[in-house]
Design a protein around this motif. Structure first.
Motif, PDB file in Angstrom:
ATOM      1  N   PHE A 182       0.514  -1.609   0.213  1.00  0.00           N
ATOM      2  CA  PHE A 182       0.150  -0.229  -0.236  1.00  0.00           C
ATOM      3  C   PHE A 182       0.601   1.168   0.117  1.00  0.00           C
ATOM      4  O   PHE A 182       2.003   1.077   0.492  1.00  0.00           O
ATOM      5  CB  PHE A 182      -1.140   0.017   1.715  1.00  0.00           C
ATOM      6  N   LYS A 183       0.624   2.474  -0.486  1.00  0.00           N
ATOM      7  CA  LYS A 183       1.354   3.580  -0.456  1.00  0.00           C
ATOM      8  C   LYS A 183       1.266   4.235   1.110  1.00  0.00           C
ATOM      9  O   LYS A 183       2.519   4.586   1.211  1.00  0.00           O
ATOM     10  CB  LYS A 183       0.169   4.551  -1.744  1.00  0.00           C
ATOM     11  N   GLN A 184       0.267   4.265   1.546  1.00  0.00           N
ATOM     12  CA  GLN A 184       0.190   4.453   3.144  1.00  0.00           C
ATOM     13  C   GLN A 184       0.539   3.320   3.971  1.00  0.00           C
ATOM     14  O   GLN A 184      -0.503   2.457   3.855  1.00  0.00           O
ATOM     15  CB  GLN A 184      -0.524   5.570   2.751  1.00  0.00           C
ATOM     16  N   HIS A 185       0.409   3.680   4.931  1.00  0.00           N
ATOM     17  CA  HIS A 185       0.276   2.900   5.927  1.00  0.00           C
ATOM     18  C   HIS A 185      -1.429   2.888   7.168  1.00  0.00           C
ATOM     19  O   HIS A 185      -1.199   3.806   6.895  1.00  0.00           O
ATOM     20  CB  HIS A 185       1.011   2.854   7.756  1.00  0.00           C
ATOM     21  N   CYS A 186      -2.194   1.558   6.119  1.00  0.00           N
ATOM     22  CA  CYS A 186      -3.673   1.740   6.826  1.00  0.00           C
ATOM     23  C   CYS A 186      -3.654   0.342   7.429  1.00  0.00           C
ATOM     24  O   CYS A 186      -3.160  -0.591   7.673  1.00  0.00           O
ATOM     25  CB  CYS A 186      -4.618   2.003   5.177  1.00  0.00           C
ATOM     26  N   SER A 187      -4.473   0.453   8.526  1.00  0.00           N
ATOM     27  CA  SER A 187      -4.938  -0.632   9.412  1.00  0.00           C
ATOM     28  C   SER A 187      -6.920  -0.528   9.295  1.00  0.00           C
ATOM     29  O   SER A 187      -7.741   0.192   8.672  1.00  0.00           O
ATOM     30  CB  SER A 187      -4.796  -0.921  10.790  1.00  0.00           C
ATOM     31  N   MET A 188      -7.258  -1.465  10.269  1.00  0.00           N
ATOM     32  CA  MET A 188      -8.673  -1.286   9.725  1.00  0.00           C
ATOM     33  C   MET A 188      -9.077  -1.114  11.662  1.00  0.00           C
ATOM     34  O   MET A 188      -8.458  -1.679  12.520  1.00  0.00           O
ATOM     35  CB  MET A 188      -9.669  -2.849  10.003  1.00  0.00           C
ATOM     36  N   VAL A 189     -10.329  -0.597  11.910  1.00  0.00           N
ATOM     37  CA  VAL A 189     -10.732  -0.557  13.092  1.00  0.00           C
ATOM     38  C   VAL A 189     -11.658  -1.571  13.671  1.00  0.00           C
ATOM     39  O   VAL A 189     -12.581  -1.960  12.673  1.00  0.00           O
ATOM     40  CB  VAL A 189     -11.021   0.710  13.299  1.00  0.00           C
ATOM     41  N   THR A 190     -10.768  -2.711  14.102  1.00  0.00           N
ATOM     42  CA  THR A 190     -12.521  -3.614  14.804  1.00  0.00           C
ATOM     43  C   THR A 190     -12.093  -3.353  16.441  1.00  0.00           C
ATOM     44  O   THR A 190     -12.639  -2.187  16.693  1.00  0.00           O
ATOM     45  CB  THR A 190     -11.091  -4.665  14.493  1.00  0.00           C
ATOM     46  N   ASP A 191     -12.889  -4.997  16.355  1.00  0.00           N
ATOM     47  CA  ASP A 191     -13.474  -4.950  18.189  1.00  0.00           C
ATOM     48  C   ASP A 191     -12.166  -4.773  19.165  1.00  0.00           C
ATOM     49  O   ASP A 191     -12.585  -4.223  20.176  1.00  0.00           O
ATOM     50  CB  ASP A 191     -14.089  -6.155  18.202  1.00  0.00           C
ATOM     51  N   ASN A 192     -11.126  -5.106  18.378  1.00  0.00           N
ATOM     52  CA  ASN A 192      -9.650  -4.823  19.407  1.00  0.00           C
ATOM     53  C   ASN A 192      -9.548  -3.498  19.560  1.00  0.00           C
ATOM     54  O   ASN A 192      -8.221  -2.833  20.914  1.00  0.00           O
ATOM     55  CB  ASN A 192      -9.118  -5.836  19.042  1.00  0.00           C
ATOM     56  N   THR A 193      -9.590  -2.405  18.504  1.00  0.00           N
ATOM     57  CA  THR A 193      -8.999  -1.276  18.396  1.00  0.00           C
ATOM     58  C   THR A 193     -10.134  -0.553  20.005  1.00  0.00           C
ATOM     59  O   THR A 193      -9.466  -0.080  20.190  1.00  0.00           O
ATOM     60  CB  THR A 193      -9.647  -0.471  17.242  1.00  0.00           C
ATOM     61  N   VAL A 194     -11.442  -0.462  19.661  1.00  0.00           N
ATOM     62  CA  VAL A 194     -12.746  -0.259  20.381  1.00  0.00           C
ATOM     63  C   VAL A 194     -12.306  -0.711  21.647  1.00  0.00           C
ATOM     64  O   VAL A 194     -11.441   0.354  22.883  1.00  0.00           O
ATOM     65  CB  VAL A 194     -14.005  -0.281  19.651  1.00  0.00           C
ATOM     66  N   GLN A 195     -11.596  -1.856  22.211  1.00  0.00           N
ATOM     67  CA  GLN A 195     -11.360  -2.476  23.600  1.00  0.00           C
ATOM     68  C   GLN A 195     -10.365  -1.878  24.395  1.00  0.00           C
ATOM     69  O   GLN A 195     -10.326  -1.476  24.763  1.00  0.00           O
ATOM     70  CB  GLN A 195     -11.033  -3.851  23.399  1.00  0.00           C
ATOM     71  N   ILE A 196      -8.625  -1.654  23.256  1.00  0.00           N
ATOM     72  CA  ILE A 196      -8.014  -1.277  23.718  1.00  0.00           C
ATOM     73  C   ILE A 196      -8.372   0.508  23.973  1.00  0.00           C
ATOM     74  O   ILE A 196      -7.651   0.814  25.105  1.00  0.00           O
ATOM     75  CB  ILE A 196      -6.823  -0.900  22.695  1.00  0.00           C
ATOM     76  N   HIS A 197      -8.434   1.052  23.413  1.00  0.00           N
ATOM     77  CA  HIS A 197      -9.365   2.425  23.793  1.00  0.00           C
ATOM     78  C   HIS A 197     -10.190   2.488  24.805  1.00  0.00           C
ATOM     79  O   HIS A 197     -10.287   3.497  26.129  1.00  0.00           O
ATOM     80  CB  HIS A 197     -10.350   2.823  22.780  1.00  0.00           C
ATOM     81  N   GLU A 198     -10.956   1.914  25.193  1.00  0.00           N
ATOM     82  CA  GLU A 198     -12.008   1.476  26.369  1.00  0.00           C
ATOM     83  C   GLU A 198     -11.260   1.313  27.473  1.00  0.00           C
ATOM     84  O   GLU A 198     -11.712   1.573  28.639  1.00  0.00           O
ATOM     85  CB  GLU A 198     -12.893   0.889  25.642  1.00  0.00           C
ATOM     86  N   SER A 199      -9.933  -0.024  27.695  1.00  0.00           N
ATOM     87  CA  SER A 199      -9.779  -0.664  28.987  1.00  0.00           C
ATOM     88  C   SER A 199      -8.237   0.639  28.815  1.00  0.00           C
ATOM     89  O   SER A 199      -7.450  -0.306  30.092  1.00  0.00           O
ATOM     90  CB  SER A 199      -9.673  -1.772  28.357  1.00  0.00           C
ATOM     91  N   PHE A 200      -7.601   0.523  28.308  1.00  0.00           N
ATOM     92  CA  PHE A 200      -6.390   1.623  28.620  1.00  0.00           C
ATOM     93  C   PHE A 200      -6.232   3.178  28.030  1.00  0.00           C
ATOM     94  O   PHE A 200      -5.332   3.505  28.709  1.00  0.00           O
ATOM     95  CB  PHE A 200      -5.377   0.636  26.838  1.00  0.00           C
ATOM     96  N   LEU A 243     -11.462 -11.542  12.867  1.00  0.00           N
ATOM     97  CA  LEU A 243     -12.134 -10.692  12.167  1.00  0.00           C
ATOM     98  C   LEU A 243     -13.425 -11.066  11.924  1.00  0.00           C
ATOM     99  O   LEU A 243     -13.695 -13.080  11.771  1.00  0.00           O
ATOM    100  CB  LEU A 243     -11.599 -10.673  10.684  1.00  0.00           C
ATOM    101  N   SER A 244     -14.504 -10.208  12.429  1.00  0.00           N
ATOM    102  CA  SER A 244     -15.749 -10.909  11.684  1.00  0.00           C
ATOM    103  C   SER A 244     -16.118 -11.684   9.798  1.00  0.00           C
ATOM    104  O   SER A 244     -15.326 -10.346   9.531  1.00  0.00           O
ATOM    105  CB  SER A 244     -16.983 -10.764  12.435  1.00  0.00           C
ATOM    106  N   LYS A 245     -16.534 -12.021   9.188  1.00  0.00           N
ATOM    107  CA  LYS A 245     -17.361 -12.207   8.167  1.00  0.00           C
ATOM    108  C   LYS A 245     -17.225 -10.824   7.636  1.00  0.00           C
ATOM    109  O   LYS A 245     -16.627 -10.803   6.253  1.00  0.00           O
ATOM    110  CB  LYS A 245     -18.223 -13.097   8.384  1.00  0.00           C
ATOM    111  N   PRO A 246     -17.762 -10.246   8.296  1.00  0.00           N
ATOM    112  CA  PRO A 246     -18.575  -8.510   7.790  1.00  0.00           C
ATOM    113  C   PRO A 246     -17.055  -7.906   7.097  1.00  0.00           C
ATOM    114  O   PRO A 246     -16.944  -6.950   6.531  1.00  0.00           O
ATOM    115  CB  PRO A 246     -20.106  -7.575   8.240  1.00  0.00           C
ATOM    116  N   GLN A 247     -16.048  -7.871   8.254  1.00  0.00           N
ATOM    117  CA  GLN A 247     -15.199  -7.738   8.642  1.00  0.00           C
ATOM    118  C   GLN A 247     -14.046  -7.625   7.842  1.00  0.00           C
ATOM    119  O   GLN A 247     -13.168  -6.110   7.043  1.00  0.00           O
ATOM    120  CB  GLN A 247     -14.869  -7.035   9.753  1.00  0.00           C
ATOM    121  N   ALA A 248     -13.793  -9.071   6.996  1.00  0.00           N
ATOM    122  CA  ALA A 248     -13.220  -9.965   5.967  1.00  0.00           C
ATOM    123  C   ALA A 248     -13.934  -8.962   4.673  1.00  0.00           C
ATOM    124  O   ALA A 248     -13.202  -8.967   4.311  1.00  0.00           O
ATOM    125  CB  ALA A 248     -13.414 -11.071   6.299  1.00  0.00           C
TER     126      ALA A 248
END
Lengths: 490, 151
Positions: free
Chosen positions: A133-151, A407-412
């Motif tokens: 990829f041209k840029q560094h990119c990632s997906m906001v998943t449940d893990n991202t939300v969890q780490i935001h909430e818990s950390f 990942l869940s199926k819709p995320q995939a």
């Protein structure tokens, strides 16, 4: 007598005959006789070969070999991302803590400044296929939300109560989540946040840095590792360090001469730029001075201390270093190791901040870490365990564990759509086929079977669905395996 | 004459100063590093280079030397400074290695021959000393065990 006379006459007749033959031959070659003498022989003049010189020709610049690495290691350095498709058409959002709920299950990029900082700290690791990829990119998943909430939200509290370790199998996205946590924290606090990240702790454990004992602190100083780490930190946290005036007068010497920095007049960034005591082989209190400042200022500026591949430290009971009496050195006897141990146990803490650890699946499983994280009971008779270390990790409430989910199926499906749009995905019947054919090409009459072509063409939409189903099933939703299955063709 | 000697002194001083600047510098060239009179490959790890080059120094001993001198485990030969080289030489000087060790081994063999022991006899006759068979091969013994044994 008769015999000798006969032989003499015979010999004489032969001699005459031979001389006559010679004369006859001489007369017969009249051309040679009639030829005029050439006089003095003149050697032919040397003709110089004309060398064509093209003055307009440019000198060829010597090109060195492309890379000494294998392809899988070389892709990081060959800058393949420059040939990747521009992602500006996709209008990808930047990751931020403010609108994380909206960004859920979407592909995001990092803010350009944060992106550079993560790259400098070694957050983007090899085999993550960033070259696609041209840029560094990632997906906001449940893990991202969890780490935001818990950390990340708890960064306003003491780091003693905000300690977490990311766990999960290979390819689940532990290092990526670490980078996301750093980006989220940066978006939440702006430049008023100190990021301390150790990407490869194995460098100071496995013997790649020099070491010298500091008798006053009774700790081993590792100049090569520390100076490089400090250099990265001062670039990443330049803005926040400039806001931290020195709390003590300090005198140090570098190549330019003696520097006397006054309390309140000079700032921490100036100190880190000009003080080269971090890299000298000998007793120095520069690192202690730096950490003391961070601790004092952590009331105003939270500190996010993160360590990736943390199980590299606990892989073996001791490091590869030795004391002079050939007893092995424990990691906590090093300056950096001691800091990691104290932060992990909560013995040393920042007023605001957090400690985020992440294990690596490429390294061996560490029993000490498992027991320390309370994932396994402490067996007092276990030999392959660093008992004091495991116990220290459990102090002050212990370290929280965050088990990452796949990942869940819709995320995939979203991820695959992004790959398709960014030109990474190739929908083919089989790997060596040039491209798929349109239905009109498959009309009767226009169909020509190529040699070796034995697979019937399918509808690209159908093929896409088939590929999604197949790769999601094979990977089980593991993002790393899912990417490899879709992108890598052998 | 006096002027000539003065010039000579100055030139000698220059030479000493010129050599001194290299004496203090770190070896980062591709030249082999010389330790204890032996040349070691420039890019070898110190502990490996010592073990491979010095007779009587194995891997554990090399590691011990590195620990005593304070060299980190992944240090390479061309990173050694002059004081570190001298410290390694000093440590090796304290140990029985190379010539001294070889001499001791030869003296021990000689003693065994002198006292008429079975091992001494086997050494002298070019036969295996430690109970190995002689029906086949025994080539190492035939090669090494001689009256004028050398190492």
């Amino acid at each position: 007598m008769l015999r000798s006379a006969f032989s003499k006459t015979l010999a004489a007749s032969r001699f005459q005959a031979a001389s006559l033959q010679g004369t006859n031959r001489c007369f017969s070659v009249s051309a040679v006789q009639l030829a005029k003498p050439l006089g003095k022989l003149v050697p032919a003049a040397k003709v110089k070969a004309k060398v064509k010189v093209n003055h307009n020709k440019k000198e060829k610049s010597k090109k060195s070999g492309m890379t000494p690495y294998d392809f899988k290691d070389a892709v990081r350095t060959l800058k393949f991302e420059t040939y990747a498709k521009d992602l500006s058409d996709l209008n990808l959002s930047e990751l931020s803590a403010a609108n994380l709920a909206e960004l859920k299950d979407k592909i995001v990029t990092f803010e350009s400044r944060v992106d550079g900082q993560i790259e400098l700290m070694g957050g983007y690791k090899k085999y993550q296929h960033h070259e696609l990829f041209k840029q560094h990119c990632s997906m906001v998943t449940d893990n991202t939300v969890q780490i935001h909430e818990s950390f990340v939200k708890k960064l306003d509290g003491s780091s003693k109560d905000n300690r977490a370790c990311l766990l999960g199998p290979k390819g689940v996205g532990k290092s990526t989540l670490l980078s996301q946590a750093q980006a989220l924290a940066r978006s939440q606090y702006g430049s008023d946040l100190v990021l301390l990240h150790i990407a490869e702790p194995e460098l100071f454990v496995q013997g790649f840095s020099d070491y010298a004992l500091n008798p006053t602190l009774k700790l081993f100083h590792q100049p090569m590792f520390t100076k490089r780490w400090i250099k990265k930190l001062r670039d990443v946290n330049e803005d926040v360090f400039k806001k931290m005036p020195l709390l003590k007068d300090v005198t140090f010497t570098n190549k330019k001469g003696v520097h006397n920095y006054k309390k309140g007049q000079n700032n921490l960034h100036e100190y880190l730029v000009n003080c080269h005591d971090f890299g000298i082989v000998g007793p120095s209190e520069a690192f202690k001075f730096f950490i003391e400042h961070l601790q004092t200022y952590s009331k105003d500026f939270p500190v996010l201390f993160s360590v990736d591949n943390v199980n590299a430290i606990f892989e073996k009971q001791f490091t590869n270093y030795f004391h002079k009496d050939m007893t092995p050195i424990h990691y906590s006897e090093f300056e950096i190791g001691s800091l990691i141990k104290q932060l992990m146990s909560g013995e040393f803490s920042f007023a605001k901040g957090g400690v985020l650890l992440s294990e690596s699946s490429d390294l061996g499983q560490s029993k000490t870490l498992k027991v320390g994280l309370k994932l396994q009971d402490l067996d007092p008779y276990a030999e392959d365990l660093d008992h004091p270390e495991a116990v220290s990790m459990m102090q002050n409430g212990g370290i929280n564990t965050i088990a990452l989910t796949n990942l869940s199926k819709p995320q995939a499906r979203t991820l695959m759509e992004f790959w398709n749009e960014s030109g990474v995905l190739q929908i083919r019947d089989y790997a060596t086929k040039p491209n798929f054919k349109r239905p009109e090409d498959l009309a009767e009459g226009a169909r020509i079977m190529k040699v070796g072509e034995f697979v019937n063409e399918m509808d690209p939409v159908e093929m896409y669905e088939k590929k999604l189903e197949k790769t999601y099933f094979v990977s089980g939703g593991n993002p790393g395996v899912f990417l490899k299955n879709n992108v890598l063709n052998y | 004459m006096c002027t000539f000697s003065l010039i000579l002194h100055i030139s000698l001083l220059h030479l000493i100063l010129y050599e001194a600047q290299f004496f203090n510098s770190t070896y980062t060239t591709n030249m082999a590093v010389h330790i204890f009179g032996k040349s070691v490959k420039h890019n070898a790890l110190v502990r490996i280079g010592l073990a491979k080059t010095i007779f009587g120094v194995g891997y554990p001993t090399a590691q011990e030397i590195c620990a005593k001198v304070g060299l980190y485990p992944q240090m390479r030969m061309n990173e050694l400074t002059e004081p570190q080289l001298m410290a390694i030489n000093k440590e090796l000087g304290k140990m029985k290695v190379e010539g001294k060790l070889k001499q001791e081994i030869l003296e021990n063999i000689k003693l065994k021959r002198l006292i008429g022991s079975y091992a001494g006899y086997r050494h002298a006759y070019g036969l295996p000393v430690r109970g190995q068979g002689t029906r086949n091969n025994a080539n190492t013994a035939k090669k090494l065990n001689k009256l004028d044994r050398r190492l």
